[in-house]
Design a protein around this motif. Structure first.
Motif, mmCIF file in Angstrom:
data_model
loop_
_atom_site.group_PDB
_atom_site.id
_atom_site.type_symbol
_atom_site.label_atom_id
_atom_site.label_comp_id
_atom_site.label_asym_id
_atom_site.label_seq_id
_atom_site.Cartn_x
_atom_site.Cartn_y
_atom_site.Cartn_z
ATOM 1 N N SER A 80 0.831 -1.201 0.000
ATOM 2 C CA SER A 80 0.000 0.000 0.000
ATOM 3 C C SER A 80 0.864 1.249 0.000
ATOM 4 N N GLY A 81 0.201 2.406 -0.168
ATOM 5 C CA GLY A 81 0.919 3.673 -0.125
ATOM 6 C C GLY A 81 1.544 3.942 1.223
ATOM 7 N N VAL A 82 0.873 3.488 2.292
ATOM 8 C CA VAL A 82 1.424 3.667 3.641
ATOM 9 C C VAL A 82 2.729 2.889 3.777
ATOM 10 N N GLU A 83 2.735 1.627 3.312
ATOM 11 C CA GLU A 83 3.953 0.806 3.410
ATOM 12 C C GLU A 83 5.059 1.364 2.515
ATOM 13 N N ALA A 84 4.690 1.846 1.328
ATOM 14 C CA ALA A 84 5.693 2.433 0.432
ATOM 15 C C ALA A 84 6.316 3.680 1.054
ATOM 16 N N THR A 85 5.488 4.491 1.727
ATOM 17 C CA THR A 85 5.990 5.701 2.399
ATOM 18 C C THR A 85 6.983 5.335 3.496
ATOM 19 N N ILE A 86 6.643 4.302 4.279
ATOM 20 C CA ILE A 86 7.553 3.860 5.352
ATOM 21 C C ILE A 86 8.912 3.465 4.769
ATOM 22 N N GLU A 87 8.903 2.735 3.642
ATOM 23 C CA GLU A 87 10.159 2.295 3.028
ATOM 24 C C GLU A 87 10.955 3.484 2.479
ATOM 25 N N ILE A 88 10.273 4.448 1.847
ATOM 26 C CA ILE A 88 10.967 5.620 1.283
ATOM 27 C C ILE A 88 11.602 6.443 2.396
ATOM 28 N N ARG A 89 10.900 6.548 3.518
ATOM 29 C CA ARG A 89 11.422 7.355 4.630
ATOM 30 C C ARG A 89 12.701 6.749 5.231
ATOM 31 N N LYS A 90 12.957 5.483 4.955
ATOM 32 C CA LYS A 90 14.181 4.854 5.463
ATOM 33 C C LYS A 90 15.431 5.418 4.789
ATOM 34 N N PHE A 91 15.286 5.891 3.511
ATOM 35 C CA PHE A 91 16.464 6.428 2.826
ATOM 36 C C PHE A 91 16.307 7.902 2.434
ATOM 37 N N ASP A 92 15.112 8.471 2.606
ATOM 38 C CA ASP A 92 14.902 9.892 2.299
ATOM 39 C C ASP A 92 13.879 10.467 3.281
ATOM 40 N N SER A 93 14.363 11.224 4.255
ATOM 41 C CA SER A 93 13.468 11.780 5.282
ATOM 42 C C SER A 93 13.002 13.193 4.944
ATOM 43 N N GLU A 94 13.498 13.782 3.851
ATOM 44 C CA GLU A 94 13.215 15.190 3.547
ATOM 45 C C GLU A 94 12.151 15.386 2.473
ATOM 46 N N ILE A 95 12.088 14.545 1.460
ATOM 47 C CA ILE A 95 11.206 14.784 0.318
ATOM 48 C C ILE A 95 9.745 14.883 0.766
ATOM 49 N N PRO A 96 9.009 15.923 0.326
ATOM 50 C CA PRO A 96 7.576 16.018 0.682
ATOM 51 C C PRO A 96 6.777 14.875 0.050
ATOM 52 N N ILE A 97 5.982 14.203 0.856
ATOM 53 C CA ILE A 97 5.110 13.126 0.366
ATOM 54 C C ILE A 97 3.672 13.519 0.690
ATOM 55 N N ILE A 98 2.855 13.687 -0.353
ATOM 56 C CA ILE A 98 1.448 14.077 -0.185
ATOM 57 C C ILE A 98 0.579 12.868 -0.518
ATOM 58 N N ALA A 99 -0.233 12.444 0.435
ATOM 59 C CA ALA A 99 -1.119 11.294 0.215
ATOM 60 C C ALA A 99 -2.322 11.745 -0.605
ATOM 61 N N LEU A 100 -2.530 11.108 -1.765
ATOM 62 C CA LEU A 100 -3.741 11.319 -2.560
ATOM 63 C C LEU A 100 -4.606 10.081 -2.376
ATOM 64 N N THR A 101 -5.746 10.217 -1.715
ATOM 65 C CA THR A 101 -6.506 9.013 -1.387
ATOM 66 C C THR A 101 -8.005 9.246 -1.471
ATOM 67 N N GLY A 123 4.799 8.819 7.649
ATOM 68 C CA GLY A 123 5.759 9.766 7.087
ATOM 69 C C GLY A 123 5.192 10.702 6.044
ATOM 70 N N CYS A 124 3.851 10.684 5.827
ATOM 71 C CA CYS A 124 3.231 11.618 4.887
ATOM 72 C C CYS A 124 3.256 13.027 5.476
ATOM 73 N N ASP A 125 3.512 14.025 4.615
ATOM 74 C CA ASP A 125 3.532 15.421 5.070
ATOM 75 C C ASP A 125 2.148 16.053 5.011
ATOM 76 N N ASP A 126 1.294 15.595 4.095
ATOM 77 C CA ASP A 126 -0.036 16.188 3.945
ATOM 78 C C ASP A 126 -0.960 15.176 3.280
ATOM 79 N N ILE A 127 -2.273 15.480 3.276
ATOM 80 C CA ILE A 127 -3.269 14.557 2.717
ATOM 81 C C ILE A 127 -4.232 15.359 1.853
#
Length: 735
Positions: free
Chosen positions: A671-692, A707-711
């Motif tokens: 899911s997008g939540v699991e993908a966000t968790i994995e991305i945050r392991k190597f990039d903690s700065e990039i803005p991630i906006i959840a479109l749901t 690790g989502c910055d906004d929704i």
């Protein structure tokens, strides 16, 4: 003479029982505090239990129980009995586990011990889970969490919640709990819970995703080996071996199968299991023998006392006669109670079955409505998105008229879906109030501004009267207050043509930092007759079919208002006269925060952003939605790449540089939540906006925690979409 001797013995036994009861009451009045030495025994037992060495774990708890009895530590004894109960569950001996659980319940009646009560509720939940009464088990887990904040106990509760949802085949929810265990910070059993988390994720993926099953299994295996978690090692080797067979890697599968045979032969033999069972029986019998010995000792003391005094014997005969009569009376009463209790238990069981059936029906309805609402949002995103794009491409006047009608229909359908989802969340008790700092004046002004166009279309004047005493800043839930006001004011405008709607906000009182705010929405519309006012707050109720046909709408607005106010502990009041108008009013208590407030009006002004040259990653599995989102970005000069699923998103984020990621939540695979968790392991700065297209099971808190910055909720308005992108890219760079 024999008869007299038997009577004396009977009398002394009764006296001993009464003495024991008095002694127990005396202990209950002054419960001593726990002793540090018990922690050592509990630690030994915990380690051996996790390594499947139940024999040593039972022996450690036996020493702890002896120590607690010696020190007259009643709370410590309760903890020992609970640990006995848990260990007997490890041996699949539920009746003996319940025997010790019953003893703790008796002790807890005489002592205030929140942690002990919480563990008792937790045990009861496990028994219900083993009987597959999942709903009742979850209720008991919720009660247990409210009684104690002990981190180790809360982690055990999370593990049980994960297992319950796994048993219910609700794998999405179960995976959230297992993921929480993977990153636990338990001071006693961190590795154990981490192993259980990875093992649970491996089990979930074993059905249709052997690669992920192997990945999670191999994460768990070295931790289990390091700590000697034998049961987990067996299960991991079984799962991973089967997964390698599923992907046709038979050589690797053979290695894990050999490991499995070796583990079974060397570490998990029948002898060890039998030894644990014998130790369990010995300890249980020893406990019973100790109880009998205590009673016999007291009997001997009483018998010696009787032999020393003839006069006591005479009194004893009299007491014995009275006790005999009482015993006969109690016996008869007890028989009546047993019959009554049996009848009550049968009735209760029938009621529980009926309740479970009703709950299952409600869950089925709730899940159906949630699924339908969510599934409708995805194609609706395509309808509204394409309509907005076409309106921006200079259509002819005839086309513009048709497109505006299509946009109106799409917006109407979106509001209807939102109302259904909101009521569904309220029914499923999925809503809670937030406690964040906000400006009440700004919140109200935003609501009024958003509804001005609707008021103009009805030729209705929309007025705002706000008390000058009202603080500039408050602590509360601005989102739900906005929802309440939008529904009330929107209703007033809908039923008022060529009239006036007045919104009044007053501060009634202020006690220290708690303000009581009065809200009133008054209109000069069609009004509501007295007979219709009783049902006007029911779902899908608009008073009459004629009103529904003339004015439209779902009939859910006032239902949502009523239920949202319940979350604030408030109620809605209605005064109305047919043909004259209506007044809706309510009160809410908010925390005032004057010191940190601004002296000027806090007014929201959209920021202007330059998007030219930005590059974003769109994570979306729906092809139409990919096209629409990509075109919306390109209209502002932004480039974009597309990931069709979470796995592609992780790979593209690792190998490319993006200014932001637009992350869909519901996708096949991870899911997008699991993908966000994995991305945050190597990039903690990039803005991630959840479109749901948010559904009933979605939790906004989970998105932010991942690790989502906004929704941004689909479908969305283009201006709002661009504003969120700009805020998260440019404002984040400034900070």
């Amino acid at each position: 003479m024999k008869k007299v001797k038997h009577n004396l013995i009977f009398k002394t036994v009764l006296t001993a029982i009464f003495s024991c009861l008095l002694f127990s009451c005396a202990i209950a009045q002054e419960p001593p505090t726990a002793f540090k030495d018990l922690d050592y025994y509990f630690s030994v037992a915990r380690k051996n239990k996790n390594q499947n060495n139940i024999k040593s774990a039972l022996e450690a708890i036996q020493k702890a129980a002896d120590y607690a009895e010696k020190k007259e530590d009643e709370k410590g004894l309760i903890d020992c009995f609970h640990k006995y109960a848990f260990l007997y569950l490890e041996l699949n001996n539920v009746p003996r586990s319940k025997f010790y659980w019953d003893r703790t319940r008796v002790l807890l009646k005489n002592i205030a011990y929140p942690y002990g009560s919480s563990e008792s509720k937790y045990l009861e939940a496990i028994y219900l889970y083993l009987d597959k009464n999942n709903f009742q088990a979850e209720e008991k887990l919720s009660e247990a969490k409210q009684l104690s904040n002990d981190r180790n106990l809360l982690n055990r509760i999370v593990l049980t919640q994960a297992n319950i949802n796994f048993q219910k085949t609700n794998f999405l929810k179960a995976s959230r709990f297992y993921n929480a265990l993977v990153v636990n910070s338990d001071i006693y059993e961190k590795d154990y819970f981490t192993t259980q988390g990875y093992l649970g994720l491996a089990k979930i993926n074993s059905f249709d995703n052997p690669e992920d099953c192997i990945k999670f299994g191999l994460e768990a295996l070295p931790i289990a080996k390091k700590n000697g978690f034998i049961n987990e090692m067996l299960e991991i080797n079984t799962l991973v071996g089967k997964a390698y067979e599923d992907i046709k890697d038979y050589n690797t599968a053979l290695i894990f199968n050999k490991n499995l045979i070796h583990l079974k032969d060397s570490l998990y033999g029948i002898t060890a299991s039998k030894a644990s069972e014998r130790t369990a029986n010995d300890i249980h019998i020893e406990g019973l023998e100790q109880d009998v010995k205590t009673l016999l000792d007291k009997n001997l003391e009483q018998e010696a006392s009787i032999n020393r005094s003839e006069s006591t014997n005479i009194v004893a005969f009299a007491i014995l006669a009275i006790i005999s009569l009482l015993a006969i009376s109690l016996y008869r009463n007890n028989q009546i109670k047993i019959k009554t209790n049996n009848l009550l238990q049968k009735t209760n069981k029938e009621l529980e079955i009926a309740k479970d059936e009703a709950v299952k029906a409600m869950e089925a309805k709730t899940n159906f409505l949630s699924t339908v609402s969510h599934e409708l949002r995805t194609p609706l995103y395509a309808v509204t998105g394409l309509t907005n794009l076409l309106l921006e491409e200079n259509p002819t006047e005839n086309q513009k008229e048709h497109l505006k009608s299509l946009k109106f229909s799409g917006d109407y359908l979106l509001n209807f879906i939102n109302d259904i989802l909101q009521v569904n969340k309220i029914d499923a008790q999925k809503l809670e109030t937030l406690q964040i700092e906000f400006s009440l004046r700004k919140t109200i002004k935003d609501v009024i501004d958003s509804l001005q166009q609707s008021a103009k279309s009805n030729n209705t004047k929309l007025n705002l009267v706000i008390d000058k005493k009202i603080s500039r800043a408050h602590l509360g839930d601005p989102i739900k207050i906005s929802q309440i006001l939008i529904n009330l004011i929107g209703n007033a405008i809908k039923f008022t043509k060529n009239g006036e709607v007045t919104v009044t906000i007053n501060e009634l009182k202020k006690v220290e930092d708690i303000c009581t705010i009065y809200f009133e929405v008054k209109d000069t519309g069609i009004g509501i007759s007295n007979e219709l006012q009783e049902n006007i707050f029911d779902s899908f109720e608009q008073g009459s079919i004629q009103i529904n046909r003339e004015y439209g709408g779902t009939g859910l607005g006032l239902t949502i208002v009523k239920n949202l106010l319940n979350l604030f502990g408030s109620t809605i009041h209605l005064e109305s006269t047919k043909g004259v108008g209506s007044i809706f009013s309510f009160e809410i208590e908010l925390v005032c925060k004057d010191k940190g407030a601004s002296n000027t009006e806090d007014e929201y002004i959209p920021q202007e952003f330059i998007f030219e040259g930005l590059k974003l990653l769109i994570v979306e599995d729906n092809k139409i939605n990919q096209v629409i989102t990509k075109k919306m970005l390109s209209k502002k000069g932004m480039a974009s790449d597309i990931a069709n699923n979470g796995t592609e998103a992780i790979e593209l984020a690792q190998n490319n540089t993006y200014d932001a990621i637009l992350m869909d939540i519901h996708m096949p695979g991870i899911s997008g939540v699991e993908a966000t968790i994995e991305i945050r392991k190597f990039d903690s700065e990039i803005p991630i906006i959840a479109l749901t297209a948010i559904s009933l099971d979605d939790s906004v808190e989970n998105f932010y925690a991942a690790g989502c910055d906004d929704i941004v909720t689909k479908p969305f308005k283009p201006d709002y979409f661009y504003q969120k992108i700009g805020e998260n890219i440019f404002n984040k760079k400034i900070t």
